[in-house]
Scaffold this motif. Structure first.
Motif, PDB file in Angstrom:
ATOM      1  N   SER A  49       0.798  10.865   5.496  1.00 48.39           N
ATOM      2  CA  SER A  49      -0.399  11.672   5.349  1.00 48.39           C
ATOM      3  C   SER A  49      -1.568  10.773   4.962  1.00 48.39           C
ATOM      4  CB  SER A  49      -0.195  12.736   4.273  1.00 48.39           C
ATOM      5  OG  SER A  49      -0.126  12.118   2.992  1.00 48.39           O
ATOM      6  N   ASN A  51      -3.560  11.064   2.388  1.00 47.60           N
ATOM      7  CA  ASN A  51      -3.510  10.743   0.958  1.00 47.60           C
ATOM      8  C   ASN A  51      -2.473   9.655   0.668  1.00 47.60           C
ATOM      9  OD1 ASN A  51      -5.492  12.561   0.261  1.00 47.60           O
ATOM     10  ND2 ASN A  51      -4.083  14.208  -0.220  1.00 47.60           N
ATOM     11  N   ASN A  52      -1.307   9.738   1.307  1.00 49.33           N
ATOM     12  CA  ASN A  52      -0.304   8.714   1.091  1.00 49.33           C
ATOM     13  C   ASN A  52      -0.728   7.371   1.667  1.00 49.33           C
ATOM     14  OD1 ASN A  52       1.556  10.134  -0.439  1.00 49.33           O
ATOM     15  ND2 ASN A  52       2.700  10.873   1.334  1.00 49.33           N
ATOM     16  N   LEU A  54      -3.762   6.262   1.691  1.00 51.58           N
ATOM     17  CA  LEU A  54      -4.666   5.694   0.686  1.00 51.58           C
ATOM     18  C   LEU A  54      -3.880   5.137  -0.501  1.00 51.58           C
ATOM     19  CD1 LEU A  54      -7.609   8.277   0.571  1.00 51.58           C
ATOM     20  CD2 LEU A  54      -7.538   6.051   1.706  1.00 51.58           C
ATOM     21  N   LEU A  55      -2.857   5.868  -0.928  1.00 51.36           N
ATOM     22  CA  LEU A  55      -2.025   5.388  -2.035  1.00 51.36           C
ATOM     23  C   LEU A  55      -1.371   4.051  -1.688  1.00 51.36           C
ATOM     24  CD1 LEU A  55      -0.294   8.703  -3.185  1.00 51.36           C
ATOM     25  CD2 LEU A  55      -1.898   7.331  -4.527  1.00 51.36           C
TER      26      LEU A  55
END
Length: 352
Positions: A49, A51-52, A54-55
């Motif tokens: 995803s 968000n992941n 970016l993490l």
């Protein structure tokens, strides 16, 4: 048939020949065993995803700053067991990157149209006769992944990747392409580098009616990128009926860039062939060669339309180099003719 009609027919035939060469080159590249192995390998990595992603990016950058990984940008990431299945082992002392893994539950009902009737099945519980079962996201849990640079194991199969063009562009071609972009009521601007446009070389925004091209490329790459974006304007749009798959749109836009470049004596194949092959391979139900062939007529029409609108004249020098109608073919290299380097770039909608 008039002389003008014969010249027009000859020019269009030359464009068809260029497109056929592209199709053959893409087929040759993607039929190789190394390309197949690379695609099979890449397919075994789960899609992350946003968000992941970016993490992973932030944690990898921190690991690079502390000297734990050799490169600042992550490449292939996978979980501990997945790496083991691929014949790799996580190196001692390498910490995984924390991400959020989805947690799902199974729900059952006999009346699926009633949103209040769904009940969650307990672990091991079977649905009753006549019940419909669906899986739903019920939360997230922490999970960990490692980059390939944090593992040891056999070499990773590598796809050929687009290499940015180097050198000068035909004089006046940028200005002429910019004129056509602005004639279509799009504003044209530049950004210092790819970080401002999501890692891409250029971006077309149909809602804002803007085209942006990164400034830190050689003139040849900037001209080809602008041609690609102009092709998006002429062929595509946020609701265009002909584009049912993002990959088809990218194949078409980059194919137009090759053909317009070829008409001006530019060889764009070290970028175009791997780029087109990569996007064509994302279209389900067709081989990459079929995707390229199927887009040929739309690509040819768009290329003719753009070339006819340009005022760059027909001779090979650095002042204005569009080939005469019926002139000999421009240079065109197959994948094996030149080495292909690595470019790290995202692909947002109508970006390249």
């Amino acid at each position: 048939m008039t002389d003008e009609q014969r010249a027009s027919s000859s020019a269009e035939e030359k464009l068809r020949e260029v497109h056929e060469r592209l199709a053959r080159a893409v087929e040759e590249l993607t039929s190789g065993d190394e390309w197949r192995r690379a695609l099979e390998f890449a397919a075994r990595f789960r899609t992350r995803s946003f968000n992941n992603t970016l993490l992973i990016w932030v944690q990898h950058a921190s690991a690079f700053e502390h000297g734990l990984v050799p490169e600042p940008v992550p490449t292939f990431v996978a979980g501990f067991r997945q790496w083991q299945q691929l014949g790799h082992q996580v190196l001692k002392g390498q910490r995984g990157y924390a991400i959020l893994a989805p947690v799902t539950g199974n729900f059952a009902t006999q009346t699926p149209n009633d949103s209040m009737s769904w009940r969650r099945l307990r672990r091991g519980e079977r649905p009753q006769a006549g019940e419909v079962v669906r899986s739903r996201l019920i939360g997230v849990r922490p999970a960990y992944v490692w980059d390939v640079s944090q593992t040891s194991g056999p070499p990773i199969p590598g796809q050929q990747r687009p290499e940015l063009l180097r050198g000068e562009a035909p004089a006046d071609l940028w200005n002429e392409l910019a004129r056509l972009v602005e004639a279509d009521d799009f504003s044209l601007s530049s950004v210092p580098d790819s970080t401002d446009i999501g890692g891409a070389n250029g971006r077309t925004d149909f809602l804002a009616r803007t085209v942006v091209v990164r400034a830190d490329m050689d003139a040849a790459a900037r001209v080809k990128t602008l041609t690609h974006e102009l092709a998006h304007i002429r062929l595509h749009g946020p609701d265009h009926e002909a584009i049912s798959h993002r990959g088809i749109g990218e194949v078409e836009a980059e194919s137009v860039a090759l053909m317009v470049g070829a008409a001006h004596g530019m060889d764009t194949s070290i970028y175009t062939i791997p780029y087109v092959a990569s996007w064509a391979s994302t279209v389900n139900g067709k081989t990459v060669a079929e995707v390229v062939q199927d887009t040929g007529e739309r690509v040819r029409r768009a290329s003719v339309e753009i070339l006819d609108a340009l005022t760059t004249k027909a001779h090979r020098g650095h002042t204005s180099v569009q080939l005469e109608r019926g002139a000999p073919d421009a240079h065109f290299s197959r994948p094996a003719d030149r080495p292909v380097g690595r470019e790290v770039a995202g692909r947002p909608t109508c970006s390249r």
